[in-house]
Scaffold this active site. Structure first.
Site, mmCIF file in Angstrom:
data_model
loop_
_atom_site.group_PDB
_atom_site.id
_atom_site.type_symbol
_atom_site.label_atom_id
_atom_site.label_comp_id
_atom_site.label_asym_id
_atom_site.label_seq_id
_atom_site.Cartn_x
_atom_site.Cartn_y
_atom_site.Cartn_z
ATOM 1 N N PHE A 160 0.816 -1.206 0.000
ATOM 2 C CA PHE A 160 0.000 0.000 0.000
ATOM 3 C C PHE A 160 0.854 1.261 0.000
ATOM 4 O O PHE A 160 1.769 1.405 0.810
ATOM 5 C CB PHE A 160 -0.880 0.048 1.254
ATOM 6 C CG PHE A 160 -2.075 -0.853 1.217
ATOM 7 C CD1 PHE A 160 -3.286 -0.422 0.695
ATOM 8 C CD2 PHE A 160 -1.993 -2.148 1.719
ATOM 9 C CE1 PHE A 160 -4.391 -1.247 0.674
ATOM 10 C CE2 PHE A 160 -3.099 -2.988 1.705
ATOM 11 C CZ PHE A 160 -4.301 -2.542 1.177
ATOM 12 N N ASP A 161 0.529 2.162 -0.906
ATOM 13 C CA ASP A 161 0.957 3.548 -0.756
ATOM 14 C C ASP A 161 0.219 4.101 0.465
ATOM 15 O O ASP A 161 -0.800 3.533 0.895
ATOM 16 C CB ASP A 161 0.587 4.322 -2.023
ATOM 17 C CG ASP A 161 0.829 5.804 -1.887
ATOM 18 O OD1 ASP A 161 1.973 6.189 -1.591
ATOM 19 O OD2 ASP A 161 -0.134 6.582 -2.058
ATOM 20 N N LEU A 162 0.702 5.194 1.036
ATOM 21 C CA LEU A 162 0.049 5.761 2.217
ATOM 22 C C LEU A 162 -0.792 6.989 1.900
ATOM 23 O O LEU A 162 -2.002 6.992 2.066
ATOM 24 C CB LEU A 162 1.101 6.101 3.283
ATOM 25 C CG LEU A 162 1.810 4.901 3.929
ATOM 26 C CD1 LEU A 162 2.869 5.383 4.918
ATOM 27 C CD2 LEU A 162 0.811 3.983 4.622
#
Length: 227
Positions: free
Chosen positions: A9-11
């Site tokens: 996941f990107d944040l």
């Protein structure tokens, strides 16, 4: 049998509501330096900021240059002479103290964790900022590991970033991995070029054929995983 076991996941603007955090922090900076709090001024800063970060992704700027130059360029519009490093420090402190999450993001991570998916973070953010925000949002324990460009020394979408990530995930299998993120230019292009399937969080209904999957919000991820 699950198609994807490893979820990266990107944040910002994938799980954490960076847009809200950014705007509230900018408004406070404007107030401190006597700049009118208007959407036009926020948009002017964002335009400068986006252009500089694009230069980073092309390898023409360093992160240290960007975070100082963006405020210098912005305040130049108003003929205000500022110390870019000082303003950046003030802004960073404001960002660090904010940890808003996008709707459904916490519940999504909690369910994935309970269902024994292997969850990783892969972000271009600054280490101190991202770790503090993840701790304050009480999501850090959902992640098996956290990969931050400042620590790695390379940014998404570079091959070197994904080399590091794949090397440091135990039992990494590329066909069992899915990258989830909101930025085509970093998350989707980087992972796609590396051979990793991608899920684009496309809140603005833009168009692209590059992602493997496109969703409007991250909590729709089960529409993919449950198939």
């Amino acid at each position: 049998m699950r198609k994807y076991k490893i979820l990266m996941f990107d944040l910002d603007d994938t799980l954490l509501d960076f847009s809200r955090t950014e705007e509230e922090s900018l408004k406070e900076i404007f107030k401190r330096y006597n700049v009118e709090d208007t959407q036009e001024n926020i948009d002017a800063y964002k335009k400068i900021n986006s252009a500089l970060w694009a230069q980073l992704e092309f390898g023409n700027k360093t992160k240290d240059e960007i975070i100082v130059e963006r405020f210098i360029e912005f305040f130049n519009i108003f003929n205000i002479d500022i110390d870019g490093a000082k303003v950046e420090e003030e802004y960073r402190n404001l960002l660090d103290d904010s940890h808003y999450m996008l709707d459904g993001a916490y519940q999504t991570l909690e369910r994935l964790y309970k269902e024994d998916y292997r969850i990783f973070a892969a972000t271009n953010g600054l280490e101190i900022t991202q770790l503090k925000r993840m701790k304050d949002a009480k999501i850090i324990d959902f992640f098996e590991d956290i990969f931050i460009s400042e620590v790695i020394g390379y940014e998404k979408p570079s091959k070197e970033f994904f080399d590091y990530v794949s090397t440091n995930i135990k039992d990494f299998v590329i066909d069992e991995t899915l990258m989830i993120g909101d930025r085509l230019s970093a998350d989707i292009i980087g992972a796609s070029n590396y051979g990793i399937n991608t899920c684009w969080i496309n809140a603005n209904d833009e168009q692209s054929d590059m992602p493997t999957y496109t969703l409007k919000t991250v909590n729709e991820i089960f529409n993919i995983l449950d198939k």
